[in-house]
Motif scaffolding. Sequence first.
Motif, PDB file in Angstrom:
ATOM      1  N   GLY A  80      38.718   9.235  28.018  1.00 40.42           N
ATOM      2  CA  GLY A  80      39.784   8.231  27.502  1.00 40.42           C
ATOM      3  C   GLY A  80      38.929   6.875  26.822  1.00 40.42           C
ATOM      4  N   HIS A  81      39.406   6.576  25.811  1.00 38.06           N
ATOM      5  CA  HIS A  81      38.516   5.498  25.382  1.00 38.06           C
ATOM      6  C   HIS A  81      39.318   4.055  25.114  1.00 38.06           C
ATOM      7  CE1 HIS A  81      40.615   6.547  21.292  1.00 38.06           C
ATOM      8  NE2 HIS A  81      40.825   5.170  21.406  1.00 38.06           N
ATOM      9  N   VAL A  82      38.863   2.905  25.363  1.00 42.10           N
ATOM     10  CA  VAL A  82      39.371   1.552  25.627  1.00 42.10           C
ATOM     11  C   VAL A  82      38.528   0.829  24.404  1.00 42.10           C
ATOM     12  CG1 VAL A  82      40.007   1.842  27.973  1.00 42.10           C
ATOM     13  CG2 VAL A  82      37.791   0.830  27.327  1.00 42.10           C
ATOM     14  N   ALA A  83      39.560  -0.290  24.007  1.00 48.04           N
ATOM     15  CA  ALA A  83      38.869  -1.053  23.164  1.00 48.04           C
ATOM     16  C   ALA A  83      37.507  -2.053  23.485  1.00 48.04           C
ATOM     17  CB  ALA A  83      40.009  -2.123  22.643  1.00 48.04           C
ATOM     18  N   VAL A  84      36.534  -2.242  22.854  1.00 48.41           N
ATOM     19  CA  VAL A  84      35.549  -3.202  23.249  1.00 48.41           C
ATOM     20  C   VAL A  84      35.878  -4.635  23.391  1.00 48.41           C
ATOM     21  CG1 VAL A  84      33.144  -3.826  22.462  1.00 48.41           C
ATOM     22  CG2 VAL A  84      33.696  -1.378  22.161  1.00 48.41           C
ATOM     23  N   THR A  85      35.433  -5.180  24.478  1.00 49.81           N
ATOM     24  CA  THR A  85      35.782  -6.456  24.881  1.00 49.81           C
ATOM     25  C   THR A  85      34.546  -6.950  24.897  1.00 49.81           C
ATOM     26  OG1 THR A  85      35.480  -6.107  27.297  1.00 49.81           O
ATOM     27  CG2 THR A  85      37.522  -5.707  26.315  1.00 49.81           C
ATOM     28  N   PRO A  86      34.541  -8.568  25.082  1.00 52.08           N
ATOM     29  CA  PRO A  86      33.132  -9.161  24.878  1.00 52.08           C
ATOM     30  C   PRO A  86      32.428  -8.818  26.074  1.00 52.08           C
ATOM     31  CG  PRO A  86      35.112 -10.709  24.439  1.00 52.08           C
ATOM     32  CD  PRO A  86      35.708  -9.440  24.795  1.00 52.08           C
ATOM     33  N   GLN A  87      32.836  -8.263  27.195  1.00 51.11           N
ATOM     34  CA  GLN A  87      32.241  -7.859  28.358  1.00 51.11           C
ATOM     35  C   GLN A  87      31.427  -6.515  28.105  1.00 51.11           C
ATOM     36  OE1 GLN A  87      35.171  -8.630  28.524  1.00 51.11           O
ATOM     37  NE2 GLN A  87      35.194 -10.286  29.758  1.00 51.11           N
ATOM     38  N   ALA A  88      31.587  -5.941  26.851  1.00 47.94           N
ATOM     39  CA  ALA A  88      31.076  -4.366  26.480  1.00 47.94           C
ATOM     40  C   ALA A  88      30.640  -4.685  25.163  1.00 47.94           C
ATOM     41  CB  ALA A  88      32.157  -3.426  26.578  1.00 47.94           C
ATOM     42  N   ASP A  89      30.500  -5.584  24.645  1.00 46.12           N
ATOM     43  CA  ASP A  89      29.894  -5.812  23.223  1.00 46.12           C
ATOM     44  C   ASP A  89      28.660  -5.513  22.670  1.00 46.12           C
ATOM     45  OD1 ASP A  89      28.861  -8.094  23.828  1.00 46.12           O
ATOM     46  OD2 ASP A  89      29.775  -9.443  22.653  1.00 46.12           O
ATOM     47  N   SER A  90      27.740  -4.924  23.576  1.00 45.55           N
ATOM     48  CA  SER A  90      26.292  -4.421  23.252  1.00 45.55           C
ATOM     49  C   SER A  90      26.104  -3.281  23.917  1.00 45.55           C
ATOM     50  CB  SER A  90      25.388  -5.723  23.639  1.00 45.55           C
ATOM     51  OG  SER A  90      25.198  -5.618  24.943  1.00 45.55           O
ATOM     52  N   PHE A  91      24.886  -2.649  23.593  1.00 43.28           N
ATOM     53  CA  PHE A  91      24.443  -1.469  24.063  1.00 43.28           C
ATOM     54  C   PHE A  91      24.191  -1.701  25.596  1.00 43.28           C
ATOM     55  CE2 PHE A  91      20.527   0.804  25.247  1.00 43.28           C
ATOM     56  CZ  PHE A  91      20.816   1.957  25.285  1.00 43.28           C
ATOM     57  N   THR A  92      23.412  -2.822  25.685  1.00 40.39           N
ATOM     58  CA  THR A  92      22.960  -3.110  27.111  1.00 40.39           C
ATOM     59  C   THR A  92      24.179  -3.360  27.881  1.00 40.39           C
ATOM     60  OG1 THR A  92      20.952  -4.015  26.096  1.00 40.39           O
ATOM     61  CG2 THR A  92      21.402  -4.728  28.550  1.00 40.39           C
ATOM     62  N   LYS A  93      25.080  -3.932  27.463  1.00 40.48           N
ATOM     63  CA  LYS A  93      26.275  -4.333  28.497  1.00 40.48           C
ATOM     64  C   LYS A  93      27.191  -3.060  28.854  1.00 40.48           C
ATOM     65  CE  LYS A  93      27.209  -9.020  26.948  1.00 40.48           C
ATOM     66  NZ  LYS A  93      28.090  -9.834  26.053  1.00 40.48           N
ATOM     67  N   ARG A  94      27.295  -1.966  27.827  1.00 38.21           N
ATOM     68  CA  ARG A  94      27.931  -1.010  27.890  1.00 38.21           C
ATOM     69  C   ARG A  94      27.027   0.209  28.831  1.00 38.21           C
ATOM     70  NH1 ARG A  94      28.945  -1.936  22.510  1.00 38.21           N
ATOM     71  NH2 ARG A  94      27.315  -0.162  22.066  1.00 38.21           N
ATOM     72  N   LEU A  95      25.805   0.200  28.763  1.00 37.49           N
ATOM     73  CA  LEU A  95      25.062   1.133  29.548  1.00 37.49           C
ATOM     74  C   LEU A  95      24.932   0.411  30.974  1.00 37.49           C
ATOM     75  CD1 LEU A  95      22.966   3.475  29.587  1.00 37.49           C
ATOM     76  CD2 LEU A  95      21.056   1.877  29.203  1.00 37.49           C
ATOM     77  N   GLN A  96      24.943  -0.944  31.383  1.00 40.80           N
ATOM     78  CA  GLN A  96      24.972  -1.419  32.430  1.00 40.80           C
ATOM     79  C   GLN A  96      26.275  -1.257  33.235  1.00 40.80           C
ATOM     80  OE1 GLN A  96      23.383  -5.192  31.851  1.00 40.80           O
ATOM     81  NE2 GLN A  96      21.340  -4.694  32.180  1.00 40.80           N
ATOM     82  N   GLY A  97      27.181  -0.916  32.497  1.00 36.36           N
ATOM     83  CA  GLY A  97      28.653  -0.607  32.994  1.00 36.36           C
ATOM     84  C   GLY A  97      29.457  -1.932  32.978  1.00 36.36           C
ATOM     85  N   LYS A  98      28.947  -3.078  32.279  1.00 35.82           N
ATOM     86  CA  LYS A  98      29.868  -4.243  32.297  1.00 35.82           C
ATOM     87  C   LYS A  98      30.952  -4.150  31.158  1.00 35.82           C
ATOM     88  CE  LYS A  98      26.118  -6.933  33.847  1.00 35.82           C
ATOM     89  NZ  LYS A  98      24.910  -7.758  33.285  1.00 35.82           N
ATOM     90  N   GLN A  99      31.809  -3.103  31.648  1.00 34.91           N
ATOM     91  CA  GLN A  99      32.951  -2.659  30.683  1.00 34.91           C
ATOM     92  C   GLN A  99      34.264  -3.737  30.464  1.00 34.91           C
ATOM     93  OE1 GLN A  99      30.600  -0.386  29.610  1.00 34.91           O
ATOM     94  NE2 GLN A  99      32.396   0.779  29.242  1.00 34.91           N
ATOM     95  N   ILE A 100      34.957  -3.259  30.924  1.00 36.87           N
ATOM     96  CA  ILE A 100      36.501  -3.675  30.494  1.00 36.87           C
ATOM     97  C   ILE A 100      36.949  -4.647  31.626  1.00 36.87           C
ATOM     98  CG2 ILE A 100      38.836  -2.969  29.907  1.00 36.87           C
ATOM     99  CD1 ILE A 100      35.967  -1.627  28.339  1.00 36.87           C
ATOM    100  N   SER A 101      37.448  -5.724  30.949  1.00 33.01           N
ATOM    101  CA  SER A 101      38.361  -6.460  32.177  1.00 33.01           C
ATOM    102  C   SER A 101      39.726  -6.378  32.054  1.00 33.01           C
ATOM    103  CB  SER A 101      37.791  -8.144  31.863  1.00 33.01           C
ATOM    104  OG  SER A 101      38.393  -8.425  30.772  1.00 33.01           O
ATOM    105  N   HIS A 102      40.100  -5.642  32.910  1.00 33.88           N
ATOM    106  CA  HIS A 102      41.639  -5.158  32.794  1.00 33.88           C
ATOM    107  C   HIS A 102      42.213  -6.477  33.120  1.00 33.88           C
ATOM    108  CE1 HIS A 102      40.589  -1.003  32.468  1.00 33.88           C
ATOM    109  NE2 HIS A 102      39.563  -1.300  33.138  1.00 33.88           N
TER     110      HIS A 102
END
Length: 161
Positions: free
Chosen positions: A139-161
């Motif tokens: 399942g995919h979700v829209a990119v948020t500012p918490q996940a707007d870079s490779f590093t943030k996504r890799l570190q799991g700083k994903q989505i603020s629900h």
Amino acid sequence: MANQVFSGRYTVDKGQDVVVFLIGMRINQWWAVHKWLPVFLAMPGMIRELSTNKQLGCLSMENFFSFRTTLLLQYWRSSDDLRHYAHGHAHLKAWKNFNQKIGNNRAVGIYHETYVLPSSHYETLYGNMPAFGLGKALGHVAVTPQADSFTKRLQGKQISH
């Protein structure tokens, strides 16, 4: 709708490990149709079985074809699910047929690769795409500012629900 394009940037809301499995065949001798065609025709039955029986653990798959080679990219819930499927169901019958009819004959080759990926070891980004790959599987979700870079996504700083 399977081909609906989602405008914008998307990622996977990481939280689970995943198993990536690549499987396919390579036609080494085009003229040996009697050898490679049965191998090629064994795959649709397995795809159908996995697509209609989600409890087997296959989350999603994508097919790719080139001149000589087929590739089926699969995402599995766990390596145990994949192992269980390999030792039973339609796969076991296809594997036995391959070994009996092809064995070491050079006309057709087969391969598979398995990657067990902890959620901390993958990152995804999809731009203006239909659901695809891990985004389709998990399942995919829209990119948020918490996940707007490779590093943030890799570190799991994903989505603020």
